[in-house]
Every structure is written in C-alpha cells, then in structure tokens.
Write a protein that holds these residues in place. Structure first.
Motif, PDB file in Angstrom:
ATOM      1  N   MET A 106       0.824  -1.195   0.000  1.00  0.00           N
ATOM      2  CA  MET A 106       0.000   0.000   0.000  1.00  0.00           C
ATOM      3  C   MET A 106       0.868   1.259   0.000  1.00  0.00           C
ATOM      4  SD  MET A 106      -3.071  -1.034   2.611  1.00  0.00           S
ATOM      5  CE  MET A 106      -4.232   0.182   2.037  1.00  0.00           C
ATOM      6  N   ILE A 107       1.989   1.177   0.690  1.00  0.00           N
ATOM      7  CA  ILE A 107       2.892   2.323   0.729  1.00  0.00           C
ATOM      8  C   ILE A 107       3.537   2.511  -0.636  1.00  0.00           C
ATOM      9  CG2 ILE A 107       5.005   3.253   1.747  1.00  0.00           C
ATOM     10  CD1 ILE A 107       4.217   1.727   4.343  1.00  0.00           C
ATOM     11  N   ASP A 108       4.063   1.421  -1.200  1.00  0.00           N
ATOM     12  CA  ASP A 108       4.712   1.508  -2.508  1.00  0.00           C
ATOM     13  C   ASP A 108       3.739   1.905  -3.612  1.00  0.00           C
ATOM     14  OD1 ASP A 108       7.414   1.047  -1.995  1.00  0.00           O
ATOM     15  OD2 ASP A 108       7.135  -1.116  -1.946  1.00  0.00           O
ATOM     16  N   LYS A 109       2.497   1.494  -3.490  1.00  0.00           N
ATOM     17  CA  LYS A 109       1.493   1.822  -4.503  1.00  0.00           C
ATOM     18  C   LYS A 109       1.010   3.260  -4.397  1.00  0.00           C
ATOM     19  CE  LYS A 109      -0.336  -2.864  -4.805  1.00  0.00           C
ATOM     20  NZ  LYS A 109      -1.517  -3.698  -4.550  1.00  0.00           N
ATOM     21  N   GLY A 110       1.357   3.954  -3.315  1.00  0.00           N
ATOM     22  CA  GLY A 110       0.918   5.330  -3.138  1.00  0.00           C
ATOM     23  C   GLY A 110      -0.464   5.456  -2.522  1.00  0.00           C
ATOM     24  N   GLU A 111      -1.006   4.353  -2.027  1.00  0.00           N
ATOM     25  CA  GLU A 111      -2.323   4.383  -1.393  1.00  0.00           C
ATOM     26  C   GLU A 111      -2.251   5.022  -0.010  1.00  0.00           C
ATOM     27  OE1 GLU A 111      -3.734   0.354  -1.490  1.00  0.00           O
ATOM     28  OE2 GLU A 111      -3.613   0.272  -3.671  1.00  0.00           O
ATOM     29  N   ILE A 112      -1.092   4.947   0.602  1.00  0.00           N
ATOM     30  CA  ILE A 112      -0.847   5.609   1.887  1.00  0.00           C
ATOM     31  C   ILE A 112       0.102   6.756   1.603  1.00  0.00           C
ATOM     32  CG2 ILE A 112       0.181   5.357   4.174  1.00  0.00           C
ATOM     33  CD1 ILE A 112      -0.644   2.409   4.112  1.00  0.00           C
ATOM     34  N   THR A 113      -0.325   7.983   1.927  1.00  0.00           N
ATOM     35  CA  THR A 113       0.489   9.161   1.599  1.00  0.00           C
ATOM     36  C   THR A 113       0.965   9.921   2.829  1.00  0.00           C
ATOM     37  OG1 THR A 113      -1.493  10.520   1.348  1.00  0.00           O
ATOM     38  CG2 THR A 113      -0.615   9.468  -0.654  1.00  0.00           C
ATOM     39  N   LEU A 114       0.333   9.687   3.969  1.00  0.00           N
ATOM     40  CA  LEU A 114       0.717  10.348   5.211  1.00  0.00           C
ATOM     41  C   LEU A 114       1.254   9.295   6.184  1.00  0.00           C
ATOM     42  CD1 LEU A 114      -2.374  12.657   5.814  1.00  0.00           C
ATOM     43  CD2 LEU A 114      -0.249  13.242   4.646  1.00  0.00           C
ATOM     44  N   GLY A 125      16.585   8.754  11.907  1.00  0.00           N
ATOM     45  CA  GLY A 125      16.955   7.361  12.141  1.00  0.00           C
ATOM     46  C   GLY A 125      15.749   6.467  12.383  1.00  0.00           C
ATOM     47  N   LYS A 126      14.777   6.976  13.109  1.00  0.00           N
ATOM     48  CA  LYS A 126      13.547   6.210  13.367  1.00  0.00           C
ATOM     49  C   LYS A 126      12.747   6.040  12.079  1.00  0.00           C
ATOM     50  CE  LYS A 126      13.816   5.849  17.919  1.00  0.00           C
ATOM     51  NZ  LYS A 126      14.066   4.599  18.587  1.00  0.00           N
ATOM     52  N   ILE A 127      12.695   7.097  11.279  1.00  0.00           N
ATOM     53  CA  ILE A 127      11.966   7.031  10.001  1.00  0.00           C
ATOM     54  C   ILE A 127      12.599   5.967   9.108  1.00  0.00           C
ATOM     55  CG2 ILE A 127      11.331   8.297   7.917  1.00  0.00           C
ATOM     56  CD1 ILE A 127      11.415  10.870   9.694  1.00  0.00           C
ATOM     57  N   ILE A 128      13.921   5.969   9.045  1.00  0.00           N
ATOM     58  CA  ILE A 128      14.629   4.988   8.223  1.00  0.00           C
ATOM     59  C   ILE A 128      14.398   3.581   8.755  1.00  0.00           C
ATOM     60  CG2 ILE A 128      16.945   4.194   7.570  1.00  0.00           C
ATOM     61  CD1 ILE A 128      17.672   7.219   7.339  1.00  0.00           C
ATOM     62  N   SER A 129      14.393   3.421  10.068  1.00  0.00           N
ATOM     63  CA  SER A 129      14.140   2.113  10.662  1.00  0.00           C
ATOM     64  C   SER A 129      12.729   1.622  10.331  1.00  0.00           C
ATOM     65  CB  SER A 129      14.343   2.185  12.172  1.00  0.00           C
ATOM     66  OG  SER A 129      14.201   0.914  12.746  1.00  0.00           O
ATOM     67  N   ILE A 130      11.766   2.509  10.348  1.00  0.00           N
ATOM     68  CA  ILE A 130      10.385   2.133   9.989  1.00  0.00           C
ATOM     69  C   ILE A 130      10.330   1.765   8.508  1.00  0.00           C
ATOM     70  CG2 ILE A 130       8.013   2.982   9.753  1.00  0.00           C
ATOM     71  CD1 ILE A 130       8.597   4.664  12.334  1.00  0.00           C
ATOM     72  N   ALA A 131      11.031   2.511   7.666  1.00  0.00           N
ATOM     73  CA  ALA A 131      11.088   2.188   6.239  1.00  0.00           C
ATOM     74  C   ALA A 131      11.692   0.801   6.029  1.00  0.00           C
ATOM     75  CB  ALA A 131      11.899   3.248   5.494  1.00  0.00           C
ATOM     76  N   GLU A 132      12.739   0.485   6.766  1.00  0.00           N
ATOM     77  CA  GLU A 132      13.352  -0.845   6.676  1.00  0.00           C
ATOM     78  C   GLU A 132      12.376  -1.921   7.123  1.00  0.00           C
ATOM     79  OE1 GLU A 132      16.829  -0.399   9.098  1.00  0.00           O
ATOM     80  OE2 GLU A 132      17.973   0.575   7.494  1.00  0.00           O
ATOM     81  N   TYR A 133      11.619  -1.665   8.180  1.00  0.00           N
ATOM     82  CA  TYR A 133      10.646  -2.635   8.672  1.00  0.00           C
ATOM     83  C   TYR A 133       9.634  -2.982   7.576  1.00  0.00           C
ATOM     84  CZ  TYR A 133       6.835  -4.761  11.232  1.00  0.00           C
ATOM     85  OH  TYR A 133       5.850  -5.636  11.640  1.00  0.00           O
ATOM     86  N   PHE A 134       9.159  -1.948   6.866  1.00  0.00           N
ATOM     87  CA  PHE A 134       8.165  -2.162   5.815  1.00  0.00           C
ATOM     88  C   PHE A 134       8.793  -2.471   4.459  1.00  0.00           C
ATOM     89  CE2 PHE A 134       5.496   0.294   8.813  1.00  0.00           C
ATOM     90  CZ  PHE A 134       4.434  -0.603   8.912  1.00  0.00           C
ATOM     91  N   ASP A 135      10.126  -2.496   4.411  1.00  0.00           N
ATOM     92  CA  ASP A 135      10.853  -2.733   3.158  1.00  0.00           C
ATOM     93  C   ASP A 135      10.429  -1.723   2.086  1.00  0.00           C
ATOM     94  OD1 ASP A 135      12.761  -3.999   1.599  1.00  0.00           O
ATOM     95  OD2 ASP A 135      11.318  -5.424   0.763  1.00  0.00           O
ATOM     96  N   VAL A 136      10.468  -0.454   2.493  1.00  0.00           N
ATOM     97  CA  VAL A 136      10.087   0.661   1.637  1.00  0.00           C
ATOM     98  C   VAL A 136      11.293   1.588   1.502  1.00  0.00           C
ATOM     99  CG1 VAL A 136       8.535   2.671   1.473  1.00  0.00           C
ATOM    100  CG2 VAL A 136       7.696   0.535   2.411  1.00  0.00           C
ATOM    101  N   ASP A 137      11.388   2.248   0.374  1.00  0.00           N
ATOM    102  CA  ASP A 137      12.464   3.210   0.156  1.00  0.00           C
ATOM    103  C   ASP A 137      12.431   4.288   1.239  1.00  0.00           C
ATOM    104  OD1 ASP A 137      14.568   4.463  -1.575  1.00  0.00           O
ATOM    105  OD2 ASP A 137      13.036   6.041  -1.721  1.00  0.00           O
ATOM    106  N   GLU A 138      13.601   4.596   1.784  1.00  0.00           N
ATOM    107  CA  GLU A 138      13.693   5.584   2.870  1.00  0.00           C
ATOM    108  C   GLU A 138      13.149   6.949   2.447  1.00  0.00           C
ATOM    109  OE1 GLU A 138      16.400   3.793   1.843  1.00  0.00           O
ATOM    110  OE2 GLU A 138      17.005   2.606   3.574  1.00  0.00           O
ATOM    111  N   LYS A 139      13.450   7.350   1.224  1.00  0.00           N
ATOM    112  CA  LYS A 139      12.973   8.649   0.739  1.00  0.00           C
ATOM    113  C   LYS A 139      11.452   8.700   0.679  1.00  0.00           C
ATOM    114  CE  LYS A 139      17.065   9.817  -1.910  1.00  0.00           C
ATOM    115  NZ  LYS A 139      17.608  10.080  -3.243  1.00  0.00           N
ATOM    116  N   LYS A 140      10.847   7.589   0.323  1.00  0.00           N
ATOM    117  CA  LYS A 140       9.384   7.526   0.274  1.00  0.00           C
ATOM    118  C   LYS A 140       8.795   7.725   1.676  1.00  0.00           C
ATOM    119  CE  LYS A 140       7.292   5.225  -2.745  1.00  0.00           C
ATOM    120  NZ  LYS A 140       6.723   4.268  -3.672  1.00  0.00           N
ATOM    121  N   MET A 141       9.419   7.083   2.671  1.00  0.00           N
ATOM    122  CA  MET A 141       8.938   7.227   4.050  1.00  0.00           C
ATOM    123  C   MET A 141       9.149   8.660   4.533  1.00  0.00           C
ATOM    124  SD  MET A 141       7.399   5.534   6.476  1.00  0.00           S
ATOM    125  CE  MET A 141       7.597   3.831   5.991  1.00  0.00           C
ATOM    126  N   ILE A 142      10.293   9.247   4.224  1.00  0.00           N
ATOM    127  CA  ILE A 142      10.562  10.639   4.601  1.00  0.00           C
ATOM    128  C   ILE A 142       9.552  11.562   3.935  1.00  0.00           C
ATOM    129  CG2 ILE A 142      12.221  12.532   4.367  1.00  0.00           C
ATOM    130  CD1 ILE A 142      14.436  10.337   4.776  1.00  0.00           C
TER     131      ILE A 142
END
Length: 82
Positions: free
Chosen positions: A1-9, A46-63
């Motif tokens: 859902m994150i990679d598809k852009g369905e979650i934006t916030l 660092g926390k944002i990047i860790s959450i991105a790693e948890y979801f296996d999502v690009d760090e920039k996308k999470m930021i």
C-alpha cells in the motif's frame, strides 16, 4: 500500500498496520510511537529509516510521507487560526 501510493501520510500507516510490531522493532513504547504519529516533527530521521526498513520501503518515500503529514498539519492549523 505504501509503494502503490495508497498511503500518503505517515499516520495513515497505522490505519492499516498494527502498531505493536513497529513498537517492538523500534524498541520503544506505545506512548512514544503515538507521540511521533500525532506530531511527526518529533520523530528523528533514524527512526523514520528504521520504519522504512521494517516495511521494506524506500527511505525517501517514508521521509516524503512524514513531510506530507507536516504540510497537511500546517494547512489544518492555518484553517483553524483564521
């Protein structure tokens, strides 16, 4: 859902995913993560990047999701202050 852009916030993540595994992954507690969700200006990169790693999502996308939430929160505050 994150990679598809369905979650934006950033906060929208927790509408679909359980908060407990992320709490365990970050080695934090419920109150701290809830504080980050409600006020994303408090969360560190660092926390944002860790959450991105948890979801296996690009760090920039999470930021960008965090940035989107900051912008959305500012718009709401502007409307309330008028």
């Amino acid at each position: 859902m994150i990679d598809k852009g369905e979650i934006t916030l950033f906060k929208e993540i927790f509408d679909y995913y359980d908060i407990t595994p992320i709490i365990n992954h970050l080695r934090t507690n419920h109150a701290t993560l809830t504080g980050y969700i409600n006020n994303v200006t408090r969360i560190r990169i660092g926390k944002i990047i860790s959450i991105a790693e948890y979801f296996d999502v690009d760090e920039k996308k999470m930021i960008n999701m965090v940035l989107n939430q900051i912008i959305a929160d500012r718009k709401v505050k502007k409307i309330r202050n008028k």
